[in-house]
Write an enzyme that holds these catalytic residues in place. Structure first.
Site, PDB file in Angstrom:
ATOM      1  CB  CYS A   1     -53.515  63.949 -13.185  1.00  0.00           C
ATOM      2  SG  CYS A   1     -54.793  63.057 -12.423  1.00  0.00           S
TER       3      CYS A   1
ATOM      4  CB  CYS B   1     -57.001  63.845  -7.732  1.00  0.00           C
ATOM      5  SG  CYS B   1     -56.489  62.561  -9.355  1.00  0.00           S
TER       6      CYS B   1
ATOM      7  CB  CYS C   1     -52.406  63.873  -9.720  1.00  0.00           C
ATOM      8  SG  CYS C   1     -53.588  64.928  -9.555  1.00  0.00           S
TER       9      CYS C   1
ATOM     10  CB  CYS D   1     -72.452  61.451  -9.971  1.00  0.00           C
ATOM     11  SG  CYS D   1     -72.789  59.774  -9.733  1.00  0.00           S
TER      12      CYS D   1
ATOM     13  CB  CYS E   1     -58.004  65.103 -11.831  1.00  0.00           C
ATOM     14  SG  CYS E   1     -56.782  66.085 -10.920  1.00  0.00           S
TER      15      CYS E   1
END
Length: 174
Positions: free
Chosen positions: A137, A85, A88, A157, A134
């Site tokens: 976060c 991510c 984060c 996607c 995510c």
């Protein structure tokens, strides 16, 4: 023989440096929430995220915008490594689960672990979809669809801008 060893070591270090540079596109030095090792759930306001994320990442990750298809740097990449991510640092996907979907965004058939991501119903833009967030976060990553390959038949996607990439140092770049 020394020259061959030197060249090999140089290539390994250059690959490592390249992988590290790939992860620094989003100015993580100003983001106190970014960690590729901490998996503790974050509870950070969008106001705070706006202070630490670049505006283009903030708009997609926190305001659920979408990058234009065929423009993200990972949509066509086949380099081996791991995807994190970008907000984060949470580990999300391995390149082994990435496939060419021709949709214009990077596509994966499964996350690294079931806790890497979470899901939320999305009724925006006049359709019902499943948003992928995510797991650490709650950054908006993209959407999941039921038209992917075996073994899951899912297509995650994802927006490239919401992903950081770390190349496997043993990878030849292919």
């Amino acid at each position: 023989m020394k020259n061959i060893i030197f060249c090999y070591m140089f290539l390994i270090l250059a690959g490592y440096s390249y992988a590290q540079n790939q992860k620094s596109d989003h100015g993580h030095e100003n983001n106190p929430y970014y960690s590729t090792t901490d998996t503790k759930k974050l509870n950070v306001s969008n106001e705070e995220w706006k202070k630490v994320l670049p505006i283009d990442l903030y708009l997609v990750a926190r305001e659920q915008n979408t990058e234009k298809p065929f423009t993200g740097k990972y949509w066509k990449s086949s380099t081996k490594g791991k995807y994190y991510c970008a907000a984060c640092g949470n580990l999300l996907f391995k390149s082994d689960a990435k496939f060419a979907s021709s949709c214009g965004w990077p596509s994966f058939y499964e996350p690294l672990t079931k806790n890497s991501v979470r899901y939320r119903k999305d009724n925006s833009v006049g359709m019902v979809r499943t948003e992928v967030l995510c797991g650490r976060c709650d950054a908006h990553l993209g959407h999941i669809f039921d038209d992917g390959p075996a073994p899951t038949y899912k297509r995650f996607c994802m927006n490239s801008i919401c992903l950081d990439f770390e190349q496997d140092i043993t990878s030849s770049g292919k």
